[in-house]
Write an enzyme that holds these catalytic residues in place. Structure first.
Site, mmCIF file in Angstrom:
data_model
loop_
_atom_site.group_PDB
_atom_site.id
_atom_site.type_symbol
_atom_site.label_atom_id
_atom_site.label_comp_id
_atom_site.label_asym_id
_atom_site.label_seq_id
_atom_site.Cartn_x
_atom_site.Cartn_y
_atom_site.Cartn_z
ATOM 1 N N ASP A 40 3.176 -7.018 4.663
ATOM 2 C CA ASP A 40 2.312 -7.318 3.521
ATOM 3 C C ASP A 40 2.992 -7.022 2.188
ATOM 4 O OD1 ASP A 40 1.892 -4.576 2.825
ATOM 5 O OD2 ASP A 40 0.082 -4.453 4.047
ATOM 6 N N HIS A 81 0.837 -1.196 0.000
ATOM 7 C CA HIS A 81 0.000 0.000 0.000
ATOM 8 C C HIS A 81 0.876 1.251 0.000
ATOM 9 C CE1 HIS A 81 -2.043 -3.329 2.122
ATOM 10 N NE2 HIS A 81 -3.091 -2.951 1.402
ATOM 11 N N ASP A 96 6.821 -3.270 5.735
ATOM 12 C CA ASP A 96 5.487 -3.780 6.042
ATOM 13 C C ASP A 96 5.444 -5.221 5.560
ATOM 14 O OD1 ASP A 96 2.711 -4.462 5.903
ATOM 15 O OD2 ASP A 96 2.201 -2.327 5.855
#
Length: 304
Positions: A231, A128, A229
């Site tokens: 992710d 993101h 992160d």
């Protein structure tokens, strides 16, 4: 790594929708972080956890800016101020701060602590962009605003706890994007931030992208902060994250990126954080164990 490392836990979950990332620092420590650092000849000094209020004792609507929405903003500010002070003290003592999250809003505190007395570049590994502001966010979650806050965008402009004036957008690089909101993406394209999507990674290869990112982040700066992160990794490798997105980096790609960052930065690695480990969603602590391995690669571990 020829400098000692000071570890901080930031058990923050106020910046995310899903509970559980507050247990991330404990999971990473339990996965053997201290032993791994010891095996590298690094003296790990554990600075403990920064205090974080419980969501049940915090008003989620407090601190909203005049326009838009940012949940738990007052509490997030308080936590980031405390973390920034702890990180700044570690830097002054000659340590490399290693911050364990917690959701990605804690990066606001980490970066502000490291950037107090130096021009800092940032390499941000993430699915993101974290480039929303309170006026553009669809969720109100501050972990999706961290980069925008650090760069003083929107209502974060001039804030003495979020905006880090010594971080120039031209020295900020995001790697691994594959889930970006429409308004967020438009703002990112118009900014001076360098962004590499997973399409870029597929076309050019992660090693080349990581090398370019390090060169951009370190150009004219006094050091580089690496923000990982979990992710960034594909959910098949890191299932225990709050906002998984398919199509991420593989296990070996993750290590390669961290090893390249370590080799190219050397003593210019100013700090690192690992965020968004959620043990509730994990499989036998796999994601926390991978976080420990990636931290070791970033701090100098090699196959040979």
């Amino acid at each position: 790594m020829d400098r000692p490392v000071r570890v901080f836990g930031a058990p923050m979950d106020l910046g995310a929708d899903r509970r559980g990332v507050d247990m991330g620092p404990s999971a990473i420590r339990y996965a053997g972080l201290t032993d791994e650092l010891d095996s590298l000849g690094i003296d790990p000094d554990d600075g403990g956890n920064v205090a974080v209020p419980s969501p049940s004792h915090t008003d989620p609507e407090s601190g909203h800016p005049p326009e838009g929405r940012a949940k738990y903003l007052d509490a997030t500010e308080a936590v980031c101020r405390r973390l920034a002070d702890d990180v700044a003290e570690a830097v002054a003592d000659g340590h490399v701060p290693l911050v364990l999250g917690g959701d990605h809003s804690i990066a606001i505190g980490t970066v502000n602590g490291v950037a107090r007395d130096r021009d800092l570049g940032v390499v941000w590994f993430d699915a993101h962009a974290d480039f929303n502001t309170p006026a553009t966010t669809p969720s109100g979650n501050v972990h999706g605003m961290s980069v925008a806050a650090i760069l003083g965008r929107g209502s974060f402009a001039g804030s003495d706890w979020a905006h880090a004036p010594s971080v120039d957008p031209e020295n900020v690089v995001i790697i691994g994007l594959r889930d970006v909101d429409d308004e967020e993406g438009a703002a990112l394209r118009e900014s001076d931030v360098t962004a590499f999507t997973m399409t870029d990674v597929d076309q050019r290869g992660l090693p080349a992208v990581t090398r370019d990112a390090i060169e951009t982040a370190s150009d004219g700066t006094d050091g580089v902060h690496v923000s990982l992160d979990m992710d960034f990794l594909d959910p098949t490798e890191a299932p225990g994250v709050g906002t998984p997105v398919r199509g991420g980096a593989s296990y070996r790609e993750g290590h390669t990126a961290m090893e390249i960052a370590s080799r190219k930065l050397g003593g210019d690695l100013a700090s690192m954080e690992i965020v968004e480990v959620n043990p509730i969603l994990d499989d036998h602590n796999r994601t926390a164990e991978l976080a420990v391995e990636l931290a070791a690669s970033a701090l100098g571990k090699r196959i040979l």
